[in-house]
Design a protein around this motif. Structure first.
Motif, PDB file in Angstrom:
ATOM      1  N   ALA A 252      59.853  27.313   3.065  1.00 26.87           N
ATOM      2  CA  ALA A 252      60.756  26.273   2.559  1.00 26.87           C
ATOM      3  C   ALA A 252      60.381  25.868   1.138  1.00 26.87           C
ATOM      4  CB  ALA A 252      60.732  25.061   3.483  1.00 26.87           C
ATOM      5  N   THR A 253      59.094  25.869   0.824  1.00 28.53           N
ATOM      6  CA  THR A 253      58.662  25.537  -0.531  1.00 28.53           C
ATOM      7  C   THR A 253      59.088  26.628  -1.504  1.00 28.53           C
ATOM      8  OG1 THR A 253      56.748  24.435   0.463  1.00 28.53           O
ATOM      9  CG2 THR A 253      56.695  24.786  -1.908  1.00 28.53           C
TER      10      THR A 253
ATOM     11  N   ALA B 107      63.685  23.825  -8.215  1.00 30.13           N
ATOM     12  CA  ALA B 107      63.003  22.540  -8.068  1.00 30.13           C
ATOM     13  C   ALA B 107      61.747  22.494  -8.935  1.00 30.13           C
ATOM     14  CB  ALA B 107      62.633  22.306  -6.605  1.00 30.13           C
ATOM     15  N   ASP B 108      61.439  21.309  -9.466  1.00 26.67           N
ATOM     16  CA  ASP B 108      60.171  21.103 -10.157  1.00 26.67           C
ATOM     17  C   ASP B 108      59.042  21.149  -9.134  1.00 26.67           C
ATOM     18  OD1 ASP B 108      61.423  20.725 -12.641  1.00 26.67           O
ATOM     19  OD2 ASP B 108      61.756  18.599 -12.211  1.00 26.67           O
ATOM     20  N   LEU B 109      57.845  21.526  -9.587  1.00 27.94           N
ATOM     21  CA  LEU B 109      56.727  21.767  -8.676  1.00 27.94           C
ATOM     22  C   LEU B 109      55.460  21.120  -9.214  1.00 27.94           C
ATOM     23  CD1 LEU B 109      55.883  23.448  -6.106  1.00 27.94           C
ATOM     24  CD2 LEU B 109      55.273  25.285  -7.697  1.00 27.94           C
ATOM     25  N   ARG B 110      54.732  20.449  -8.334  1.00 28.23           N
ATOM     26  CA  ARG B 110      53.427  19.886  -8.659  1.00 28.23           C
ATOM     27  C   ARG B 110      52.470  20.144  -7.503  1.00 28.23           C
ATOM     28  NH1 ARG B 110      55.187  14.016 -11.386  1.00 28.23           N
ATOM     29  NH2 ARG B 110      56.156  14.952 -13.246  1.00 28.23           N
ATOM     30  N   LEU B 111      51.172  20.105  -7.807  1.00 30.33           N
ATOM     31  CA  LEU B 111      50.154  20.377  -6.799  1.00 30.33           C
ATOM     32  C   LEU B 111      49.033  19.354  -6.916  1.00 30.33           C
ATOM     33  CD1 LEU B 111      48.795  22.149  -4.618  1.00 30.33           C
ATOM     34  CD2 LEU B 111      47.936  23.610  -6.477  1.00 30.33           C
ATOM     35  N   PHE B 112      48.802  18.615  -5.820  1.00 31.56           N
ATOM     36  CA  PHE B 112      47.689  17.663  -5.756  1.00 31.56           C
ATOM     37  C   PHE B 112      46.517  18.333  -5.057  1.00 31.56           C
ATOM     38  CE2 PHE B 112      45.317  14.555  -3.190  1.00 31.56           C
ATOM     39  CZ  PHE B 112      44.790  13.774  -4.213  1.00 31.56           C
ATOM     40  N   LEU B 113      45.316  18.174  -5.644  1.00 33.26           N
ATOM     41  CA  LEU B 113      44.108  18.820  -5.139  1.00 33.26           C
ATOM     42  C   LEU B 113      42.972  17.810  -5.045  1.00 33.26           C
ATOM     43  CD1 LEU B 113      44.265  21.902  -7.532  1.00 33.26           C
ATOM     44  CD2 LEU B 113      44.830  21.950  -5.091  1.00 33.26           C
TER      45      LEU B 113
ATOM     46  N   TYR C 177      54.198  19.383  -4.024  1.00 33.16           N
ATOM     47  CA  TYR C 177      55.332  18.472  -4.120  1.00 33.16           C
ATOM     48  C   TYR C 177      56.477  19.146  -4.879  1.00 33.16           C
ATOM     49  CZ  TYR C 177      52.254  14.674  -2.612  1.00 33.16           C
ATOM     50  OH  TYR C 177      51.399  13.878  -1.886  1.00 33.16           O
ATOM     51  N   VAL C 178      57.700  18.866  -4.442  1.00 31.26           N
ATOM     52  CA  VAL C 178      58.877  19.388  -5.133  1.00 31.26           C
ATOM     53  C   VAL C 178      59.808  18.230  -5.476  1.00 31.26           C
ATOM     54  CG1 VAL C 178      58.748  21.634  -3.989  1.00 31.26           C
ATOM     55  CG2 VAL C 178      60.174  19.829  -3.006  1.00 31.26           C
ATOM     56  N   CYS C 179      60.580  18.433  -6.527  1.00 27.31           N
ATOM     57  CA  CYS C 179      61.590  17.456  -6.937  1.00 27.31           C
ATOM     58  C   CYS C 179      62.904  18.202  -7.141  1.00 27.31           C
ATOM     59  CB  CYS C 179      61.170  16.750  -8.217  1.00 27.31           C
ATOM     60  SG  CYS C 179      62.318  15.467  -8.765  1.00 27.31           S
TER      61      CYS C 179
ATOM     62  N   LEU D  62      56.813  15.654  -0.508  1.00 32.49           N
ATOM     63  CA  LEU D  62      55.768  16.555  -0.039  1.00 32.49           C
ATOM     64  C   LEU D  62      56.424  17.693   0.736  1.00 32.49           C
ATOM     65  CD1 LEU D  62      52.785  17.269   0.353  1.00 32.49           C
ATOM     66  CD2 LEU D  62      52.791  15.808   2.391  1.00 32.49           C
ATOM     67  N   ALA D  63      56.341  18.902   0.186  1.00 29.11           N
ATOM     68  CA  ALA D  63      56.971  20.062   0.811  1.00 29.11           C
ATOM     69  C   ALA D  63      55.996  20.867   1.652  1.00 29.11           C
ATOM     70  CB  ALA D  63      57.584  20.964  -0.258  1.00 29.11           C
ATOM     71  N   LEU D  64      54.709  20.839   1.257  1.00 25.18           N
ATOM     72  CA  LEU D  64      53.727  21.696   1.921  1.00 25.18           C
ATOM     73  C   LEU D  64      52.342  21.099   1.739  1.00 25.18           C
ATOM     74  CD1 LEU D  64      52.926  24.464   3.253  1.00 25.18           C
ATOM     75  CD2 LEU D  64      52.743  25.360   0.917  1.00 25.18           C
TER      76      LEU D  64
END
Length: 254
Positions: free
Chosen positions: A23-24, A32-38, A119-121, A6-8
């Motif tokens: 930072a994100t 980095a790979d990026l995903r967003l939970f809503l 989220y970042v990976c 969890l980056a942000l």
């Protein structure tokens, strides 16, 4: 094994409750790979982005390049269609629907989700980087070829991608990372058959109303990128060749 972090986190009023936007964005610049939970009013979802945009400072966005959509304005659609999404930290998302009858609808809107969790990976390392003329900046092209021969995961970051539909690199500095379906080695260079890509206007901030092209592209370590591009609803695709600086990344979990 790489883990998602969890980056942000932003609340419904977009207040930052965890991490920082800067930072994100920096993670995005590193590939980095990026995903967003809503959390919406009646469902929860996580968005997987096939393409990312990272500019200077705290500018970044996640792009869904070929969302397969089945519902339309609260009901199941008679036919499925493609949606092209852009999400950032502004609380407004951009969406263009491209129907199978070639009709397009811009349904961008401001929507107050209850929470936004980015989220970042971090699983990518730069294996090779070159300028727009194909001159080496860092890394080793031979090593990149060996990663391809070994079946390792590869992706490519293209600098100044937005504006490519008019070969206009004049916008703010940015890099856009693209998913690869088929890495290639030919004529001494590395190339890639990428997943669908999106290119908007060469500016920040941007929405699809400022311009949108959908593309099938073949970037090469020579700096050339062969592009078939189209504005949704305005077929046929048009082919062009441009030059861009690029980064070629290899997954560290390969």
């Amino acid at each position: 094994m790489s883990k998602w972090q969890l980056a942000l986190e932003q609340s419904q009023d977009l207040k930052v409750t965890h991490g920082t936007i800067a930072a994100t964005a920096e993670a995005g610049r590193q590939g980095a790979d990026l995903r967003l939970f809503l959390i919406a009013c009646d469902y929860e979802e996580t968005l997987y982005f096939q393409q990312t945009y990272a500019g200077q400072g705290d500018t970044f966005a996640g792009l869904m390049t070929h969302h397969h959509s089945y519902a339309h304005r609260g009901a199941l659609a008679a036919q499925p269609y493609f949606s092209f999404f852009k999400y950032d930290t502004s609380g407004t998302f951009s969406q263009v629907k491209w129907m199978l009858d070639n009709q397009t609808l811009d349904e961008s809107q401001r929507y107050q989700y209850r929470v936004y969790r980015w989220y970042v990976c971090h699983r990518w390392q730069v294996a090779y980087e070159h300028d727009a003329d194909g001159n080496r900046v860092s890394g080793d092209l031979g090593a990149l070829k060996e990663h391809i021969r070994a079946g390792h995961s590869i992706k490519v970051g293209v600098r100044q991608l937005f504006g490519v539909q008019n070969d206009d690199p004049s916008g703010p500095d940015h890099i856009s990372f693209l998913d690869i379906m088929q890495p290639l080695i030919q004529d001494g260079h590395v190339g890639a058959n990428c997943d669908f890509i999106l290119s908007g206007a060469p500016q920040w901030p941007f929405t699809w109303r400022d311009g949108l092209a959908v593309g099938m592209v073949w970037p090469w370590s020579s700096g050339e990128m062969v592009c078939h591009l189209v504005e949704p609803g305005k077929l046929p695709f048009k082919r062009t060749t441009v030059r861009r600086a690029m980064q070629w990344l290899v997954a560290d979990d390969s």
